[in-house]
Design a protein around this motif. Structure first.
Motif, PDB file in Angstrom:
ATOM      1  N   GLN A 308       0.853  -1.087   0.047  1.00  0.00           N
ATOM      2  CA  GLN A 308      -0.034  -0.177   0.050  1.00  0.00           C
ATOM      3  C   GLN A 308       0.709   1.404   0.084  1.00  0.00           C
ATOM      4  OE1 GLN A 308      -2.345  -0.535   3.667  1.00  0.00           O
ATOM      5  NE2 GLN A 308      -4.072  -1.605   2.561  1.00  0.00           N
ATOM      6  N   ASN A 309       0.267   2.296  -0.405  1.00  0.00           N
ATOM      7  CA  ASN A 309       0.963   3.710  -0.511  1.00  0.00           C
ATOM      8  C   ASN A 309      -0.164   4.781  -0.014  1.00  0.00           C
ATOM      9  OD1 ASN A 309       3.423   5.112  -0.436  1.00  0.00           O
ATOM     10  ND2 ASN A 309       3.293   5.438  -2.514  1.00  0.00           N
ATOM     11  N   PHE A 310       0.371   5.809   0.166  1.00  0.00           N
ATOM     12  CA  PHE A 310      -0.630   6.754   0.773  1.00  0.00           C
ATOM     13  C   PHE A 310      -0.014   8.213   0.105  1.00  0.00           C
ATOM     14  CE2 PHE A 310      -0.695   3.422   3.739  1.00  0.00           C
ATOM     15  CZ  PHE A 310      -2.065   3.355   4.123  1.00  0.00           C
ATOM     16  N   ILE A 311      -0.930   8.947  -0.822  1.00  0.00           N
ATOM     17  CA  ILE A 311      -0.380   9.966  -1.497  1.00  0.00           C
ATOM     18  C   ILE A 311      -1.257  11.263  -0.721  1.00  0.00           C
ATOM     19  CG2 ILE A 311      -0.402  11.283  -3.633  1.00  0.00           C
ATOM     20  CD1 ILE A 311      -0.374   7.599  -3.632  1.00  0.00           C
ATOM     21  N   MET A 333      -5.918  -4.284  -8.054  1.00  0.00           N
ATOM     22  CA  MET A 333      -5.543  -2.783  -7.360  1.00  0.00           C
ATOM     23  C   MET A 333      -6.886  -1.977  -6.939  1.00  0.00           C
ATOM     24  SD  MET A 333      -3.210   0.386  -9.133  1.00  0.00           S
ATOM     25  CE  MET A 333      -1.507  -0.965  -9.196  1.00  0.00           C
ATOM     26  N   SER A 334      -6.766  -1.095  -5.798  1.00  0.00           N
ATOM     27  CA  SER A 334      -7.897  -0.433  -5.447  1.00  0.00           C
ATOM     28  C   SER A 334      -7.315   1.174  -5.215  1.00  0.00           C
ATOM     29  CB  SER A 334      -8.431  -0.921  -4.200  1.00  0.00           C
ATOM     30  OG  SER A 334      -7.502  -0.750  -3.210  1.00  0.00           O
ATOM     31  N   MET A 335      -8.300   1.912  -5.193  1.00  0.00           N
ATOM     32  CA  MET A 335      -7.993   3.423  -4.743  1.00  0.00           C
ATOM     33  C   MET A 335      -9.000   3.766  -3.959  1.00  0.00           C
ATOM     34  SD  MET A 335      -7.207   6.822  -7.314  1.00  0.00           S
ATOM     35  CE  MET A 335      -9.038   6.662  -8.130  1.00  0.00           C
ATOM     36  N   GLU A 336      -8.573   4.273  -2.572  1.00  0.00           N
ATOM     37  CA  GLU A 336      -9.380   4.836  -1.738  1.00  0.00           C
ATOM     38  C   GLU A 336      -9.148   6.106  -1.362  1.00  0.00           C
ATOM     39  OE1 GLU A 336     -10.063   1.566   1.454  1.00  0.00           O
ATOM     40  OE2 GLU A 336      -8.458   0.829   0.472  1.00  0.00           O
ATOM     41  N   ALA A 337     -10.068   7.002  -0.962  1.00  0.00           N
ATOM     42  CA  ALA A 337      -9.773   8.255  -0.355  1.00  0.00           C
ATOM     43  C   ALA A 337     -10.178   8.418   0.965  1.00  0.00           C
ATOM     44  CB  ALA A 337     -10.676   9.446  -1.029  1.00  0.00           C
ATOM     45  N   ILE A 338      -9.119   8.774   1.759  1.00  0.00           N
ATOM     46  CA  ILE A 338      -9.372   8.984   3.477  1.00  0.00           C
ATOM     47  C   ILE A 338      -9.340  10.561   3.501  1.00  0.00           C
ATOM     48  CG2 ILE A 338      -8.170   8.618   5.547  1.00  0.00           C
ATOM     49  CD1 ILE A 338      -6.374   6.606   4.529  1.00  0.00           C
ATOM     50  N   LEU A 339     -10.498  10.713   3.729  1.00  0.00           N
ATOM     51  CA  LEU A 339     -10.724  12.441   4.102  1.00  0.00           C
ATOM     52  C   LEU A 339     -10.166  12.892   5.143  1.00  0.00           C
ATOM     53  CD1 LEU A 339     -14.745  12.143   2.738  1.00  0.00           C
ATOM     54  CD2 LEU A 339     -12.786  12.537   1.449  1.00  0.00           C
ATOM     55  N   PRO A 340     -10.157  14.329   5.310  1.00  0.00           N
ATOM     56  CA  PRO A 340      -9.650  14.816   6.428  1.00  0.00           C
ATOM     57  C   PRO A 340     -10.693  14.567   7.813  1.00  0.00           C
ATOM     58  CG  PRO A 340      -9.738  16.619   4.613  1.00  0.00           C
ATOM     59  CD  PRO A 340     -10.363  15.227   4.305  1.00  0.00           C
ATOM     60  N   GLN A 343     -13.123   9.734   7.559  1.00  0.00           N
ATOM     61  CA  GLN A 343     -14.033   8.927   6.592  1.00  0.00           C
ATOM     62  C   GLN A 343     -12.995   8.189   5.558  1.00  0.00           C
ATOM     63  OE1 GLN A 343     -17.305  10.667   4.864  1.00  0.00           O
ATOM     64  NE2 GLN A 343     -18.162   8.785   3.930  1.00  0.00           N
ATOM     65  N   THR A 344     -13.195   6.832   5.219  1.00  0.00           N
ATOM     66  CA  THR A 344     -12.634   6.300   4.126  1.00  0.00           C
ATOM     67  C   THR A 344     -13.717   5.922   2.939  1.00  0.00           C
ATOM     68  OG1 THR A 344     -10.938   5.278   5.523  1.00  0.00           O
ATOM     69  CG2 THR A 344     -11.174   4.303   3.321  1.00  0.00           C
ATOM     70  N   MET A 345     -13.498   6.428   1.831  1.00  0.00           N
ATOM     71  CA  MET A 345     -14.280   6.063   0.539  1.00  0.00           C
ATOM     72  C   MET A 345     -13.640   5.208  -0.229  1.00  0.00           C
ATOM     73  SD  MET A 345     -15.562   9.856  -0.115  1.00  0.00           S
ATOM     74  CE  MET A 345     -16.336   9.497  -1.694  1.00  0.00           C
ATOM     75  N   MET A 346     -14.074   3.959  -0.737  1.00  0.00           N
ATOM     76  CA  MET A 346     -13.704   3.218  -1.976  1.00  0.00           C
ATOM     77  C   MET A 346     -14.000   3.983  -3.196  1.00  0.00           C
ATOM     78  SD  MET A 346     -11.880   0.498  -3.134  1.00  0.00           S
ATOM     79  CE  MET A 346     -11.688  -0.486  -1.935  1.00  0.00           C
ATOM     80  N   GLY A 374      -6.136  18.099   1.719  1.00  0.00           N
ATOM     81  CA  GLY A 374      -6.088  17.008   2.824  1.00  0.00           C
ATOM     82  C   GLY A 374      -6.298  15.764   2.814  1.00  0.00           C
ATOM     83  N   THR A 375      -6.965  15.320   1.773  1.00  0.00           N
ATOM     84  CA  THR A 375      -7.366  13.985   1.496  1.00  0.00           C
ATOM     85  C   THR A 375      -6.288  13.202   1.352  1.00  0.00           C
ATOM     86  OG1 THR A 375      -9.364  14.668   0.539  1.00  0.00           O
ATOM     87  CG2 THR A 375      -8.780  12.615  -0.161  1.00  0.00           C
ATOM     88  N   ILE A 376      -6.175  12.071   1.569  1.00  0.00           N
ATOM     89  CA  ILE A 376      -5.118  11.002   1.380  1.00  0.00           C
ATOM     90  C   ILE A 376      -5.706   9.912   0.388  1.00  0.00           C
ATOM     91  CG2 ILE A 376      -3.481   9.316   2.323  1.00  0.00           C
ATOM     92  CD1 ILE A 376      -3.510  10.909   4.832  1.00  0.00           C
ATOM     93  N   LEU A 377      -5.030   9.814  -0.888  1.00  0.00           N
ATOM     94  CA  LEU A 377      -5.263   8.730  -1.628  1.00  0.00           C
ATOM     95  C   LEU A 377      -4.418   7.338  -1.231  1.00  0.00           C
ATOM     96  CD1 LEU A 377      -5.617  10.601  -5.157  1.00  0.00           C
ATOM     97  CD2 LEU A 377      -7.510   9.657  -3.507  1.00  0.00           C
TER      98      LEU A 377
END
Length: 443
Positions: A308-311, A333-340, A343-346, A374-377
């Motif tokens: 995994q990696n976090f951008i 492979m998946s891409m999720e958004a971790i909001l400020p 909350q995590t969204m697939m 500030g979102t982390i992908l």
């Protein structure tokens, strides 16, 4: 008399034992329209697929194979999980469950041809010698950049050719569409993929446009050609920026097919009219799925591997697409958004990645995720280096990073349109108003 009665009973038993197909699906009425919509872009004469599915006579010998492939969702190639994440795309070529059921029923009924009067008129495909977007923009690309010719011998190791070509630009120009392609149909047989990277000095750029400083890093990857991907049109009021003195760094992966072929790659660029600048700058980001970079891939024989990696997004923006890139051991492979807020969204999950099809999943206008600063992908990739992977050339090999197909890498190509916090909020409000209106119309 007895024999006649016996024969009558026997005939009745046979009729009852054999299925009678009423209103059975036929090729001309039910199947040909599906093939035109979802299959013939590749499955037609002089195209990339091994067989044509244009006529009944061409398609009938493949009926059972077609049935198996569509049931397993192997064809058309659309490898995204359809139960999670965003499901609205501009380029969705997957079959609906109803279309799959229609094909299966047709094959199970004996693949009947049907009445010729029900056959839809042949679909007119664009001339592959012409640029696809020319009609949309009133002519061929404004700038065409060609790589030097390269000859692929009949038998040879894979080759990676990376020439650098000057763009010749003497002033900044904004790009609204890009196409890239091998120059000939034969060239597409030996070109595994072709990349075009934009190389330019942005440190001293004096551009009076907020988009330039909206958060995009560097120009980076500009466009890619691969099976299923040939170009890209920017969303309204957004574009890519090319600066004076810029260069295109090509990278072509060539492979031999038993025939000597000489070809080159052409990059076609459509500009916004001079003086017309889009509000937003769009950048194609290479988002690593491997912590520390692809060189950290280390897969022992007969094993699986996950990383995994976090951008972080240092500016707000709209994520335009998701395109995973791995090699033969790549599984998902998946891409999720971790909001400020935490909350995590697939966003998207490609659960049956296939190296032979580099699909680019382009989100629909009202579905492309709008994400705050500030979102982390979070990019996660999975690999299968076991005998259970049908694409694995040798599960007994230790696999690490490399450009060769038998090596591995892992990243996602993601276009991001960066914007200010104020513009982000305006886009969010606009999206909410559109969704409210659509909901009201449905009631």
């Amino acid at each position: 008399m007895a024999n006649a009665k016996f024969l009558s009973v026997l005939a009745l038993v046979v009729l009852m034992a054999c299925p009678v197909f009423t209103n059975a699906q036929t090729f001309t009425k039910d199947i040909a329209p599906i093939f035109q919509e979802k299959c013939q872009a590749c499955h037609r004469a002089d195209s990339m697929a091994p067989m044509s599915l244009v006529t009944y006579e061409e398609a009938r010998p493949w009926a059972k194979a077609i049935r198996e492939r569509v049931i397993k969702h192997e064809m058309p190639p659309w490898h995204i999980n359809q139960t999670v994440g965003i499901q609205e795309f501009k380029n969705d070529r997957s079959l609906s469950e109803a279309q799959i059921a229609t094909i299966v029923k047709w094959v199970d009924a004996g693949a009947p041809k049907g009445d010729l009067k029900d056959m839809p008129p042949p679909k007119e495909w664009p001339d592959e010698s012409k640029w696809n977007f020319a009609g949309m923009f009133g002519g061929p690309p404004d700038l065409i950049i060609k790589s030097p010719d390269w000859t692929v011998p009949p038998v040879a190791q894979d080759a990676w050719y990376k020439p650098v070509i000057e763009t010749g630009l003497t002033e900044p120009r904004w790009v609204r569409a890009i196409e890239i392609r091998p120059a000939t149909v034969k060239g597409r047989k030996v070109t595994h993929h072709a990349l075009a990277r934009l190389q330019q000095d942005e440190g001293g750029a004096a551009i009076d446009n907020a988009a330039l400083t909206a958060g995009a890093g560097s120009a980076g990857l500009f466009m890619e050609w691969a099976v299923g991907k040939q170009g890209e049109i920017m969303r309204p009021n957004s574009g890519k920026l090319m600066l004076p003195g810029s260069k295109i760094v090509f990278e072509m992966h060539y492979h031999a097919i038993g025939e000597q072929i000489t070809d080159h790659v052409e990059l076609g660029i459509y500009f916004y009219p001079k003086g017309q600048e889009p509000k937003y700058r769009q950048t194609l980001e290479i988002m690593q799925s491997i912590a520390g970079g692809s060189r950290n891939i280390d897969i022992p024989p007969n094993s699986t591997f996950m990383s995994q990696n976090f951008i972080p997004m240092r500016r707000a923006g709209r994520v335009e697409n998701f395109q995973p890139h791995m090699h033969l051991r790549g599984k998902a492979m998946s891409m999720e958004a971790i909001l400020p807020t935490g909350q995590t969204m697939m966003l998207s999950y490609v659960d049956h990645f296939n190296f032979n099809w580099m699909n680019n999943y382009i989100y629909a206008d009202d579905a492309a995720p709008l994400l705050p600063k500030g979102t982390i992908l979070k990019i996660t990739s999975w690999y299968d280096n076991t005998a259970a992977n049908p694409n694995n050339p040798d599960p007994n090999q230790w696999v690490g990073f490399g450009d060769r197909t038998v090596d591995e890498m892992g990243h996602a190509w993601v276009n991001v349109t960066y914007m200010s916090d104020e513009d982000y909020q305006a886009e969010v409000d606009k999206r909410k108003a559109s969704q409210t209106k659509s909901a009201a119309l449905r009631e």
